[in-house]
Design a protein around this motif. Structure first.
Motif, PDB file in Angstrom:
ATOM      1  N   ASP A  43       0.812  -1.213   0.000  1.00 41.05           N
ATOM      2  CA  ASP A  43       0.000   0.000   0.000  1.00 41.05           C
ATOM      3  C   ASP A  43       0.845   1.263   0.000  1.00 41.05           C
ATOM      4  N   TRP A  44       2.091   1.175   0.407  1.00 39.84           N
ATOM      5  CA  TRP A  44       2.949   2.360   0.391  1.00 39.84           C
ATOM      6  C   TRP A  44       3.183   2.853  -1.027  1.00 39.84           C
ATOM      7  N   ILE A  45       3.225   1.938  -1.976  1.00 42.71           N
ATOM      8  CA  ILE A  45       3.390   2.341  -3.370  1.00 42.71           C
ATOM      9  C   ILE A  45       2.146   3.096  -3.826  1.00 42.71           C
ATOM     10  N   VAL A  46       0.972   2.600  -3.467  1.00 48.23           N
ATOM     11  CA  VAL A  46      -0.281   3.265  -3.819  1.00 48.23           C
ATOM     12  C   VAL A  46      -0.423   4.579  -3.061  1.00 48.23           C
ATOM     13  N   PHE A  47      -0.042   4.584  -1.782  1.00 45.12           N
ATOM     14  CA  PHE A  47      -0.103   5.798  -0.970  1.00 45.12           C
ATOM     15  C   PHE A  47       0.764   6.895  -1.585  1.00 45.12           C
ATOM     16  N   SER A  48       1.901   6.502  -2.137  1.00 46.43           N
ATOM     17  CA  SER A  48       2.765   7.491  -2.787  1.00 46.43           C
ATOM     18  C   SER A  48       2.080   8.116  -3.990  1.00 46.43           C
ATOM     19  N   ALA A  49       1.286   7.326  -4.722  1.00 39.21           N
ATOM     20  CA  ALA A  49       0.549   7.870  -5.872  1.00 39.21           C
ATOM     21  C   ALA A  49      -0.551   8.818  -5.413  1.00 39.21           C
ATOM     22  N   GLU A  50      -1.208   8.477  -4.303  1.00 36.18           N
ATOM     23  CA  GLU A  50      -2.267   9.338  -3.772  1.00 36.18           C
ATOM     24  C   GLU A  50      -1.729  10.696  -3.339  1.00 36.18           C
ATOM     25  N   ILE A  51      -0.587  10.702  -2.691  1.00 40.24           N
ATOM     26  CA  ILE A  51      -0.041  11.928  -2.123  1.00 40.24           C
ATOM     27  C   ILE A  51       0.761  12.724  -3.142  1.00 40.24           C
ATOM     28  N   LEU A  52       1.597  12.051  -3.918  1.00 40.79           N
ATOM     29  CA  LEU A  52       2.515  12.750  -4.817  1.00 40.79           C
ATOM     30  C   LEU A  52       1.994  12.888  -6.238  1.00 40.79           C
ATOM     31  N   GLY A  53       1.039  12.076  -6.614  1.00 39.78           N
ATOM     32  CA  GLY A  53       0.580  12.035  -7.999  1.00 39.78           C
ATOM     33  C   GLY A  53       1.272  10.877  -8.709  1.00 39.78           C
ATOM     34  N   ALA A  54       0.544  10.146  -9.506  1.00 44.22           N
ATOM     35  CA  ALA A  54       1.058   8.910 -10.098  1.00 44.22           C
ATOM     36  C   ALA A  54       2.304   9.116 -10.946  1.00 44.22           C
ATOM     37  N   ALA A  55       2.370  10.200 -11.687  1.00 43.03           N
ATOM     38  CA  ALA A  55       3.503  10.391 -12.607  1.00 43.03           C
ATOM     39  C   ALA A  55       4.395  11.558 -12.210  1.00 43.03           C
ATOM     40  N   SER A  56       4.357  11.939 -10.935  1.00 43.34           N
ATOM     41  CA  SER A  56       5.180  13.072 -10.517  1.00 43.34           C
ATOM     42  C   SER A  56       6.654  12.686 -10.520  1.00 43.34           C
ATOM     43  N   PRO A  57       7.533  13.618 -10.866  1.00 40.64           N
ATOM     44  CA  PRO A  57       8.977  13.317 -10.859  1.00 40.64           C
ATOM     45  C   PRO A  57       9.484  12.905  -9.481  1.00 40.64           C
ATOM     46  N   GLU A  58       8.888  13.449  -8.423  1.00 39.43           N
ATOM     47  CA  GLU A  58       9.308  13.093  -7.070  1.00 39.43           C
ATOM     48  C   GLU A  58       8.988  11.636  -6.767  1.00 39.43           C
ATOM     49  N   ARG A  59       7.789  11.212  -7.136  1.00 32.72           N
ATOM     50  CA  ARG A  59       7.392   9.817  -6.890  1.00 32.72           C
ATOM     51  C   ARG A  59       8.241   8.857  -7.712  1.00 32.72           C
ATOM     52  N   ILE A  60       8.459   9.189  -8.955  1.00 26.31           N
ATOM     53  CA  ILE A  60       9.278   8.327  -9.809  1.00 26.31           C
ATOM     54  C   ILE A  60      10.691   8.209  -9.252  1.00 26.31           C
ATOM     55  N   ALA A  61      11.246   9.310  -8.767  1.00 22.27           N
ATOM     56  CA  ALA A  61      12.588   9.274  -8.187  1.00 22.27           C
ATOM     57  C   ALA A  61      12.615   8.395  -6.947  1.00 22.27           C
ATOM     58  N   LEU A  62      11.647   8.559  -6.055  1.00 21.44           N
ATOM     59  CA  LEU A  62      11.629   7.786  -4.816  1.00 21.44           C
ATOM     60  C   LEU A  62      11.449   6.297  -5.090  1.00 21.44           C
ATOM     61  N   LEU A  63      10.524   5.938  -5.968  1.00 22.54           N
ATOM     62  CA  LEU A  63      10.283   4.529  -6.236  1.00 22.54           C
ATOM     63  C   LEU A  63      11.405   3.895  -7.058  1.00 22.54           C
ATOM     64  N   THR A  64      12.012   4.672  -7.937  1.00 20.18           N
ATOM     65  CA  THR A  64      13.169   4.162  -8.680  1.00 20.18           C
ATOM     66  C   THR A  64      14.312   3.874  -7.716  1.00 20.18           C
ATOM     67  N   TRP A  65      14.537   4.773  -6.769  1.00 20.48           N
ATOM     68  CA  TRP A  65      15.576   4.573  -5.758  1.00 20.48           C
ATOM     69  C   TRP A  65      15.270   3.323  -4.921  1.00 20.48           C
ATOM     70  N   ALA A  66      14.012   3.178  -4.475  1.00 22.18           N
ATOM     71  CA  ALA A  66      13.642   2.041  -3.631  1.00 22.18           C
ATOM     72  C   ALA A  66      13.806   0.723  -4.382  1.00 22.18           C
ATOM     73  N   ARG A  67      13.425   0.704  -5.652  1.00 27.75           N
ATOM     74  CA  ARG A  67      13.571  -0.527  -6.437  1.00 27.75           C
ATOM     75  C   ARG A  67      15.055  -0.867  -6.635  1.00 27.75           C
ATOM     76  N   ALA A  68      15.883   0.145  -6.900  1.00 28.89           N
ATOM     77  CA  ALA A  68      17.321  -0.096  -7.068  1.00 28.89           C
ATOM     78  C   ALA A  68      17.946  -0.587  -5.760  1.00 28.89           C
ATOM     79  N   LYS A  69      17.529  -0.015  -4.639  1.00 26.76           N
ATOM     80  CA  LYS A  69      18.055  -0.425  -3.329  1.00 26.76           C
ATOM     81  C   LYS A  69      17.641  -1.861  -3.016  1.00 26.76           C
ATOM     82  N   ALA A  70      16.394  -2.209  -3.303  1.00 29.15           N
ATOM     83  CA  ALA A  70      15.918  -3.576  -3.078  1.00 29.15           C
ATOM     84  C   ALA A  70      16.681  -4.556  -3.960  1.00 29.15           C
TER      85      ALA A  70
END
Length: 129
Positions: A43-70
């Motif tokens: 749900d954190w991935i969905v929560f990020s879309a709710e708060i930041l917007g699905a295609a916002s550069p901030e959300r893409i940066a955060l999720l790209t970082w999290a996926r690379a770290k994982a």
């Protein structure tokens, strides 16, 4: 909830579901008994879309970082090495592909992380953002 907590939850989501893209996970349909309880990992991935917007550069940066770290953690973990074909690349690869500087990427990621932590804290306490 702090920025470090948000990052931990997002990395955990990508470690648990390695084939997930940053836009593909649907929200959990189960409701917790306690409304103060943490959201499910995905749900954190969905929560990020709710708060930041699905295609916002901030959300893409955060999720790209999290996926690379994982991905990096899975490759280093002795028991998880069998999952060698984990999708995604490095943050450096992403920055080169998109044409953004690493400093800009990191600023976007941190801004998104703080916005999510603030939104979660506001939701838990019932105060407006």
């Amino acid at each position: 909830m702090t920025c470090a907590d948000v990052e931990r939850w997002l990395v955990a989501a990508f470690m648990a579901f390695t084939s997930s893209g940053i836009f593909s996970v649907r929200p959990n349909r189960l409701q917790p008994n306690d409304p103060q309880e943490m959201r499910a990992t995905f749900d954190w991935i969905v929560f990020s879309a709710e708060i930041l917007g699905a295609a916002s550069p901030e959300r893409i940066a955060l999720l790209t970082w999290a996926r690379a770290k994982a991905r990096r953690r899975i490759r280093r973990h002795r028991r998880l090495r069998l999952l060698r074909e984990v999708p995604g690349g490095t943050v450096t690869d992403y920055c080169a592909e998109v044409g953004v500087q690493r400093r800009t990427f990191d600023r976007r990621r941190k801004r998104a992380c703080h916005r999510l932590a603030d939104a979660w804290n506001a939701k838990v306490t019932g105060t407006p953002e």
